[in-house]
Each structure stands twice: as C-alpha cells, then as structure tokens.
Design a protein around this motif. Structure first.
Motif, mmCIF file in Angstrom:
data_model
loop_
_atom_site.group_PDB
_atom_site.id
_atom_site.type_symbol
_atom_site.label_atom_id
_atom_site.label_comp_id
_atom_site.label_asym_id
_atom_site.label_seq_id
_atom_site.Cartn_x
_atom_site.Cartn_y
_atom_site.Cartn_z
ATOM 1 N N LEU A 77 46.912 26.514 55.056
ATOM 2 C CA LEU A 77 46.081 26.819 53.901
ATOM 3 C C LEU A 77 45.366 28.142 54.152
ATOM 4 N N ILE A 78 45.608 29.112 53.280
ATOM 5 C CA ILE A 78 44.917 30.392 53.346
ATOM 6 C C ILE A 78 43.861 30.395 52.246
ATOM 7 N N LEU A 79 42.594 30.354 52.635
ATOM 8 C CA LEU A 79 41.501 30.312 51.674
ATOM 9 C C LEU A 79 41.097 31.722 51.257
ATOM 10 N N HIS A 80 41.038 31.930 49.948
ATOM 11 C CA HIS A 80 40.541 33.202 49.415
ATOM 12 C C HIS A 80 39.070 33.101 49.050
ATOM 13 N N SER A 81 38.669 32.000 48.450
ATOM 14 C CA SER A 81 37.268 31.808 48.097
ATOM 15 C C SER A 81 37.007 30.340 47.787
#
Length: 290
Positions: free
Chosen positions: A276-280
């Motif tokens: 999971l790559i969180l942006h905001s």
C-alpha cells in the motif's frame, strides 16, 4: 525497485490534520497501541457462538521501550499478554478511559465521575444506556484490565508488571464509575505522542472491524510513510484465515476506507507481495450516506 506488475488506485483523500481536538466526537490514542495487535478484528459470529477470544502475547519492545518510564528504568524488553480486544465495544470503552484521564488530569491515579458521562465518551448514546450496555462496558473493562504488560531488562535482572488499567468498576445506583490508572504508564493516557481519531468514522465503519482496525493503524503511521506491505497489515490484523483470504479482506477494508474519503493511495504488487502506497489521509471527512 522490481517492476510493478499490478496497480490499483484508491481515490478520495486529503491532507492529514495535525490538530488534536478531543471532544465528544474525537479521541486521541497512543500511537504505540494502534500500531500493535492489541485491538483486532474479531468475528461477531465467533463471539455469538460463545467461543473464547484468543489470548494474544506480543513482543511490543520496539514501541514501548520508548516510554519515559522504560527509558528511565532501562527496560529493553516489553511483552503484552491478554484477551484479544475488539473495536465494536472494547476500543470504544478504551476511548472513554483515555478521555476520562485527559479530562480529569493527573493529580490522582484514581478518578470517579458520572457513568453516563463515561458512556457518552465511549460514543454510546443515552438511548443505549441500559442493563445490556452496562454489561458490555463491564466486560470490556475486565478485558482491558486483563492486558498485562511485562517490562524487563536482559536476563530479567529487573522487571515491572503493569497493565493498561489498574482497576475499574461502576455503581449503577449512584451512577458513577471509578477508574484507576497504572501510575507508571501515564504516557498511555496523555495527549503527547498521540493521534486524533474520529468516533463518527468508527461508527460509520460499524461491523467492518477490519476497516476499523486499518483506520486506526494507518492513522498512527508517520506522514509520508514508506510503502506498507500487506504482510505488515496481516501481522497487525492477526487474522487466522489463509493469506489469500486475508489479502482479500484487506483490499475490501481499504475500499471501504476509500469510500468514506479517508485515504488516497495505490496498491502495487512486487515480488509476489502487495504493498500500500499512501498519498494522503483525511481525518476531517464529509461522511457519505449509505
């Protein structure tokens, strides 16, 4: 970095708020407790059938050796053992405990105040305040009190055994509740090093305990975190199904968090694992109606 073979976009996100405004709709929680497997998803059907909750024993040294008490005493190893705590009741009651100690301060480890006020702090309404709810709260306090924390030095040359709560109880006749904190662990109850969670978000995720757990866990991560592997999420959730089923549950929970506007990010796949790559993240949500 290995080639990405799969990507899924998670939409609807905004900047994470850094303002901790504790009130009837918000709670602040110790980052360390949200990052470890103390509060986990527990299937309602299991509890309904009277099956025992699992007893978990976790090495939480990395998180709890940072506490001032542990640093001062030189404790390097910290274990927590106790019955698994759920989000539907146990976490709500823990929210009430946190709010109580933040509201009434730290002049004494013991505080006594209105039970109705406590129930409201847990996110329960006055209409819910009946004998059944009192039993739910009583049982939750028993489980929270049952979380034993062991602080030790190498070769156990020195130790301390404490817990999330020293004692607790209520009197329906006088409409009061008494809570006694572990005096060595005030940092767990204070606002410092904590994160804001919205009780209305937890209510919106009612009966979606995997989503509630991930909401709490992701909220406790530092801003702009490195990609989070599903292996890390599986470890945090303490699920017992196959890896395939766990991954499916995680994706479903992330979709739910996306649908209420909590996160913006991508799921990528590399070396046979999802990340999971969180942006905001957004704690100030315009919650949508179902």
């Amino acid at each position: 970095m290995p080639e990405i073979t799969e990507i899924t976009t998670l939409e609807q996100g905004a900047k994470l708020t850094s303002i901790l405004d504790i009130n009837n709709t918000s709670t602040v929680q110790a980052l360390s407790l949200l990052r470890i497997g103390v509060f986990i998803p527990i299937k309602r059907v299991k509890l309904k059938n009277g099956l025992d909750r699992p007893v978990l024993k976790s090495d939480v040294s990395d998180e709890f050796r940072k506490l001032e008490f542990a640093r001062t005493e030189g404790f390097e190893n910290v274990m927590i053992t106790g019955p698994a705590l759920n989000f539907e009741t146990d976490f709500r009651v823990w929210c009430g405990v946190i709010r109580a100690f933040n509201t009434y301060g730290y002049n004494s480890a013991k505080i006594t105040f209105s039970f109705q006020e406590f129930a409201k702090s847990c996110g329960f309404t006055s209409k819910q305040l009946d004998e059944r709810l009192r039993k739910r709260i009583h049982d939750a306090l028993v489980r929270i009190r049952g979380q034993v924390m062991e602080f030790t030095k190498p070769q156990v040359s020195k130790s301390y055994i404490g817990g999330l709560l020293a004692s607790g109880g209520f009197d329906a006749a006088s409409d009061t509740i008494e809570l006694v904190a572990d005096p060595k662990l005030w940092e767990l109850y204070s606002i410092d090093h904590q994160v804001l969670l919205k009780l209305n978000v937890l209510s919106k995720l009612n009966r979606y305990e995997t989503a509630q757990c991930l909401y709490a866990y992701l909220s406790a991560l530092p801003q702009n975190p490195a990609p989070v592997s599903f292996a890390r999420l599986r470890d945090r959730l303490c699920l017992t199904s196959s890896v395939k089923e766990q991954n499916r549950a995680i994706k479903k929970a992330l979709d739910k968090l996306k649908s209420i506007g909590f996160l913006l990010g991508d799921i990528v796949r590399k070396d046979g694992e999802n990340y999971l790559i969180l942006h905001s993240l957004s704690q100030k949500l315009a919650l949508k109606k179902d």
